[in-house]
Scaffold this motif. Structure first.
Motif, mmCIF file in Angstrom:
data_model
loop_
_atom_site.group_PDB
_atom_site.id
_atom_site.type_symbol
_atom_site.label_atom_id
_atom_site.label_comp_id
_atom_site.label_asym_id
_atom_site.label_seq_id
_atom_site.Cartn_x
_atom_site.Cartn_y
_atom_site.Cartn_z
ATOM 1 N N ASN A 184 53.961 81.533 -3.601
ATOM 2 C CA ASN A 184 55.666 82.029 -2.762
ATOM 3 C C ASN A 184 56.310 80.621 -2.080
ATOM 4 N N THR A 240 57.451 82.249 1.595
ATOM 5 C CA THR A 240 58.956 81.960 1.011
ATOM 6 C C THR A 240 60.068 81.471 2.088
ATOM 7 N N GLY A 248 60.155 80.387 -3.344
ATOM 8 C CA GLY A 248 61.550 81.095 -2.301
ATOM 9 C C GLY A 248 62.342 80.012 -2.879
#
Length: 418
Positions: free
Chosen positions: A325, A270, A329
């Motif tokens: 992720n 992320t 992000g």
């Protein structure tokens, strides 16, 4: 603009520490506090009561106009409120460390409510400051550093705090240490620069309450933009709603494996995605970033589909979780930049609080309640394929609104250069 000048610039760099200060209190009034109460044998019913402590985070738009209207005597309208709340948070956390949930649960819960209130107020001021201080080309990078600081704070006040309390300092001293960390954040607020073009505070509290709504809803096609805010990360929200439950119950991994991969690798991915997204946004612009990262965000949900249909493999889980992720992000960096771009600097505290609350509608009222029946009806593989489809209306609406978003980007850039 190269990466070093983008991320280490005078307006962007302080957001790492300020994002850390924003994220630090959340676990200390939530999961960490519940762990402390559990260790001291507080009843399950009373621990359940502690979950209400964080209500302030969902209601912060109610007193956001007050933060827009009134200016502290030092450090300006945004940094002044940030410094005040950070000092109050430090004192509140230290005071929490002087009590014990086993002996003084009521007073401790009251202090936790106060800390949550001050923390939500800090978030209001910080979101407004970030909106006001960043130039358009810096918004992606600013959002990325804020996310990085926030996630690091969650690690420190969540997992690390549990270890420190259990192995070394005990709970009270650990909370005192967290209070001292919050006090250090005041230095970041002092270091952070004032916005180049600070918005004029409303002349009355009535204006601070009414004008943000009046100004925002007078814009053309505003309802479509609000719908876009709800839909843009909806597929991501559905995919993540029961991801931990899926990995343990559906894919058969152990809690230790899930904790290691889903938390550590997921967090790292992320952060990398947010930083990469922030850097790319400076080159791509707002609309192209939203579209590119939105497509990646949707397609990455197939990572969970692969885990569901493939053989049980820790490497396959790492790939799927990391991919989702990473792309999530990137999408978050662009999405936060969109919210900042939609705010009028005069009312940025109130408008950002409202828009961020609206962005949680899909996650809270759609993904949360609807995911269990969808999984029960169709099974995990089909469900994760469906999350890709769920992301498509947001991308279609983004394409429909491309002219307005480009115009928004151009207007903000023109105001910054004027």
């Amino acid at each position: 603009m190269n990466l070093s000048s983008l991320y280490f610039g005078r307006r962007v760099a302080p957001l790492l520490a300020l994002g850390f200060a924003s994220g630090l209190p959340l676990a200390l009034t939530g999961g960490t506090l519940q762990a402390w109460a559990t260790v001291e044998n507080v009843s399950l019913q009373e621990i359940g009561f502690l979950t209400l402590v964080g209500t302030a985070y969902t209601l912060k738009f109610v007193w956001a106009p007050f933060i827009d209207r009134y200016v502290p005597p030092l450090l300006g309208r945004r940094r002044g409120w940030m410094a005040v709340t950070q000092i109050l948070l430090a004192l509140g956390l230290i005071a929490m460390g002087m009590l014990s949930p086993g002996q003084s649960l009521g007073p401790l819960a009251l202090l936790a409510v106060m800390v949550a209130f001050f923390s939500a107020t800090q978030d209001i001021a910080f979101d407004a400051y970030r909106t006001d201080v960043l130039r358009p080309a810096e918004r992606g990078a600013g959002a990325a550093l804020s996310v990085l600081g926030y996630r690091l704070a969650m690690l420190v006040s969540g997992g690390l705090a549990l270890i420190v309390a259990d192995q070394w300092l005990g709970w009270g001293r650990t909370y005192a240490l967290m209070g001292l960390l919050m006090l250090v954040a005041v230095l970041a607020t002092l270091w952070a620069p004032e916005p180049e073009r600070p918005g004029q505070a409303p002349v009355s509290l009535t204006e601070a309450v009414i004008e943000p709504f009046k100004e925002f809803f007078a814009r053309p096609q505003v309802w479509m933009l609000l719908l876009l805010i709800v839909l843009y990360k909806l597929g991501d929200a559905f995919a993540g709603a029961l991801s931990t439950t899926f990995l343990i119950r559906g894919a058969g991994f152990t809690p230790t494996e899930v904790g290691t991969v889903n938390k550590l690798l997921g967090l790292s991915a992320t952060i990398v995605g947010a930083l990469a997204g922030g850097a790319l946004m400076a080159k791509l612009g707002l609309y192209r970033s939203l579209m590119a990262f939105g497509i990646l965000q949707a397609v990455s949900n197939f990572g969970y589909w692969l885990i569901a249909v493939g053989p049980q493999s820790i490497w396959l889980m790492a790939f799927g979780v990391g991919l989702e992720n990473l792309c999530g992000g990137m999408g978050t960096a662009a999405f936060v930049a969109l919210l900042m771009g939609l705010c009028n600097h005069q009312f940025s505290a109130t408008q950002f609080a409202l828009l961020s609350a609206l962005s949680a509608v899909g996650r809270t009222y759609l993904a949360g309640p609807l995911t269990p029946p969808l999984v029960e009806s169709f099974g995990w593989p089909i469900f994760f394929a469906m999350t890709v489809v769920i992301a498509l209306p947001g991308l279609w609406l983004l394409w429909q609104r491309r002219t307005e978003i480009d115009a928004l980007d151009d207007r903000v850039k023109a105001e910054a250069n004027s």
